[in-house]
Design an enzyme around this catalytic site. Structure first.
Site, mmCIF file in Angstrom:
data_model
loop_
_atom_site.group_PDB
_atom_site.id
_atom_site.type_symbol
_atom_site.label_atom_id
_atom_site.label_comp_id
_atom_site.label_asym_id
_atom_site.label_seq_id
_atom_site.Cartn_x
_atom_site.Cartn_y
_atom_site.Cartn_z
ATOM 1 N N LYS A 13 0.830 -1.221 0.000
ATOM 2 C CA LYS A 13 0.000 0.000 0.000
ATOM 3 C C LYS A 13 0.857 1.261 0.000
ATOM 4 C CE LYS A 13 -2.092 -1.074 3.830
ATOM 5 N NZ LYS A 13 -1.352 -2.326 4.120
ATOM 6 N N ARG A 86 -9.343 0.533 9.246
ATOM 7 C CA ARG A 86 -8.951 -0.853 9.554
ATOM 8 C C ARG A 86 -10.021 -1.577 10.354
ATOM 9 N NH1 ARG A 86 -3.020 0.314 9.021
ATOM 10 N NH2 ARG A 86 -1.873 -1.620 9.289
ATOM 11 N N ARG A 125 11.434 -5.569 4.745
ATOM 12 C CA ARG A 125 11.229 -4.124 4.518
ATOM 13 C C ARG A 125 12.265 -3.314 5.295
ATOM 14 N NH1 ARG A 125 5.347 -2.003 5.173
ATOM 15 N NH2 ARG A 125 5.430 -3.392 6.980
ATOM 16 N N ARG A 153 11.516 -1.431 10.783
ATOM 17 C CA ARG A 153 10.446 -1.073 11.716
ATOM 18 C C ARG A 153 10.383 -2.092 12.850
ATOM 19 N NH1 ARG A 153 5.169 0.049 8.025
ATOM 20 N NH2 ARG A 153 4.230 -1.061 9.771
ATOM 21 N N ARG A 164 -0.020 -9.089 12.997
ATOM 22 C CA ARG A 164 -0.736 -8.047 12.234
ATOM 23 C C ARG A 164 -1.571 -8.680 11.119
ATOM 24 N NH1 ARG A 164 4.253 -5.156 10.536
ATOM 25 N NH2 ARG A 164 2.917 -3.849 9.260
HETATM 26 P P1 ADP Z 1 2.294 -1.741 3.203
HETATM 27 O O1 ADP Z 1 2.269 -0.240 3.127
HETATM 28 O O2 ADP Z 1 1.078 -2.384 2.611
HETATM 29 O O3 ADP Z 1 2.570 -2.247 4.587
HETATM 30 P P2 ADP Z 1 4.828 -1.494 1.732
HETATM 31 O O4 ADP Z 1 4.503 -0.653 0.553
HETATM 32 O O5 ADP Z 1 5.586 -0.850 2.854
HETATM 33 O O6 ADP Z 1 3.502 -2.255 2.284
HETATM 34 O O7 ADP Z 1 5.633 -2.757 1.167
HETATM 35 C C1 ADP Z 1 6.109 -3.785 2.063
HETATM 36 C C2 ADP Z 1 7.470 -4.267 1.564
HETATM 37 O O8 ADP Z 1 7.294 -4.939 0.318
HETATM 38 C C3 ADP Z 1 8.472 -3.151 1.306
HETATM 39 O O9 ADP Z 1 9.766 -3.636 1.658
HETATM 40 C C4 ADP Z 1 8.392 -2.899 -0.205
HETATM 41 O O10 ADP Z 1 9.631 -2.434 -0.753
HETATM 42 C C5 ADP Z 1 8.048 -4.285 -0.722
HETATM 43 N N1 ADP Z 1 7.141 -4.250 -1.866
HETATM 44 C C6 ADP Z 1 6.084 -3.410 -2.078
HETATM 45 N N2 ADP Z 1 5.459 -3.706 -3.235
HETATM 46 C C7 ADP Z 1 6.134 -4.764 -3.760
HETATM 47 C C8 ADP Z 1 5.985 -5.555 -4.955
HETATM 48 N N3 ADP Z 1 4.989 -5.299 -5.813
HETATM 49 N N4 ADP Z 1 6.850 -6.568 -5.158
HETATM 50 C C9 ADP Z 1 7.850 -6.827 -4.280
HETATM 51 N N5 ADP Z 1 8.055 -6.126 -3.145
HETATM 52 C C10 ADP Z 1 7.213 -5.113 -2.889
HETATM 53 P P1 AMP Z 2 0.995 0.511 8.905
HETATM 54 O O1 AMP Z 2 2.079 1.532 8.758
HETATM 55 O O2 AMP Z 2 -0.229 0.829 8.113
HETATM 56 O O3 AMP Z 2 1.499 -0.900 8.675
HETATM 57 O O4 AMP Z 2 0.525 0.578 10.438
HETATM 58 C C1 AMP Z 2 1.450 0.300 11.497
HETATM 59 C C2 AMP Z 2 0.689 0.180 12.810
HETATM 60 O O5 AMP Z 2 0.038 1.429 13.133
HETATM 61 C C3 AMP Z 2 -0.444 -0.853 12.869
HETATM 62 O O6 AMP Z 2 0.023 -2.169 13.120
HETATM 63 C C4 AMP Z 2 -1.294 -0.308 14.030
HETATM 64 O O7 AMP Z 2 -0.681 -0.550 15.271
HETATM 65 C C5 AMP Z 2 -1.219 1.204 13.774
HETATM 66 N N1 AMP Z 2 -2.267 1.663 12.859
HETATM 67 C C6 AMP Z 2 -2.102 2.200 11.614
HETATM 68 N N2 AMP Z 2 -3.267 2.523 11.061
HETATM 69 C C7 AMP Z 2 -4.222 2.195 11.964
HETATM 70 C C8 AMP Z 2 -5.635 2.249 11.971
HETATM 71 N N3 AMP Z 2 -6.326 2.719 10.909
HETATM 72 N N4 AMP Z 2 -6.291 1.812 13.078
HETATM 73 C C9 AMP Z 2 -5.630 1.338 14.131
HETATM 74 N N5 AMP Z 2 -4.288 1.227 14.186
HETATM 75 C C10 AMP Z 2 -3.583 1.655 13.118
#
Ligand code: ADP
Ligand code: AMP
Length: 214
Positions: A13, A86, A125, A153, A164
């Protein structure tokens, strides 16, 4: 344009929201990013939220809804939501916020990725603390000159990623149903490389005449 990206943790995302925000001139609203920032700053919200984040639990709805209320009022030119809503309660609160402002959602895009891939993406990541850019050790490797400063992270350990994912499957799935019932949901295969996923989403948005006008 007012967009929402849904998907499991580490589905991509943030990666896609960053690109779409640049392409369409939108404000990227990531509740996870705002909460992590609040933790770093040590604000009241950060102190309240820190333990939820490190355990991979959802932060209480009212705190997140407050954050989003403020954020959408700072995005008069359009936004892309990443990581919110969420829970069903958050989705309903968001519907009310948008109705009160006469801001219809243009699209809700669900990025779908297999569970084994999510764990691989989450644990690999890495974030650049200087630019906020998201990398992956294998799938999106950083340039050599910044590799040393990348951070992982706290909630990207294998155990917390699994927690998660469990929460996503048991709670956030209701949000998917909610937007499906409103005929707003479009599913996108997120398993390919980032460019391919982006092209797919971009193509969908360009096909929708309401977005093409903007
Ligand atoms: P989210 O925001 O849904 O938690 P991220 O965009 O941070 O996900 O992506 C999670 C990990 O996967 C990151 O390390 C990113 O570089 C990698 N990633 C994102 N999209 C892709 C993809 N299409 N193919 C491979 N790796 C990806
Ligand atoms: P994310 O960066 O979207 O992966 O979110 C990281 C963490 O932030 C999650 O695991 C939750 O602890 C908190 N968080 C983010 N967005 C929300 C939401 N909409 N509602 C509740 N907790 C959230």
């Amino acid at each position: 344009m007012h967009l929402m990206l849904l998907g499991a943790p580490a589905s991509g995302k943030g990666t896609q929201a960053t690109r779409l925000a640049q392409r369409f001139g939108l404000v990227h609203i990531s509740t996870g990013e705002m909460l992590r920032q609040a933790c770093v700053e040590g604000s009241d919200l950060g102190i309240l939220a820190a333990e939820y984040l490190s355990d991979g639990q959802l932060v209480p709805d009212h705190l997140v809804v407050e954050l989003v209320l403020d954020a959408i009022d700072r995005a008069p030119g359009g936004f892309i939501m990443d990581g919110f809503p969420r829970t069903l309660r958050q989705a309903k609160a968001f519907d009310t916020m948008l109705q009160q402002r006469d801001l219809p959602l243009d699209a809700v895009i669900l990025i779908e990725v297999a569970d084994c891939t999510l764990i691989e993406r989450g644990t690999g990541r890495r974030i650049d603390p200087v630019t906020g850019q998201i990398y992956h050790l294998l799938f999106a490797p950083p340039p050599a000159e910044i590799a040393g400063r990348l951070e992982q992270r706290d909630d990207d350990s294998a155990q917390v990623v699994k927690e998660r994912l469990y929460i996503y499957q048991h709670t956030t799935s209701e949000v998917v149903t909610h937007y499906q019932q409103q005929n707003l949901l479009t599913r996108v295969d997120g398993s390919g490389p980032p460019d391919k996923v982006f092209d797919h989403i971009f193509g969908l948005l360009s096909l929708n005449p309401r977005q093409a006008e903007q």
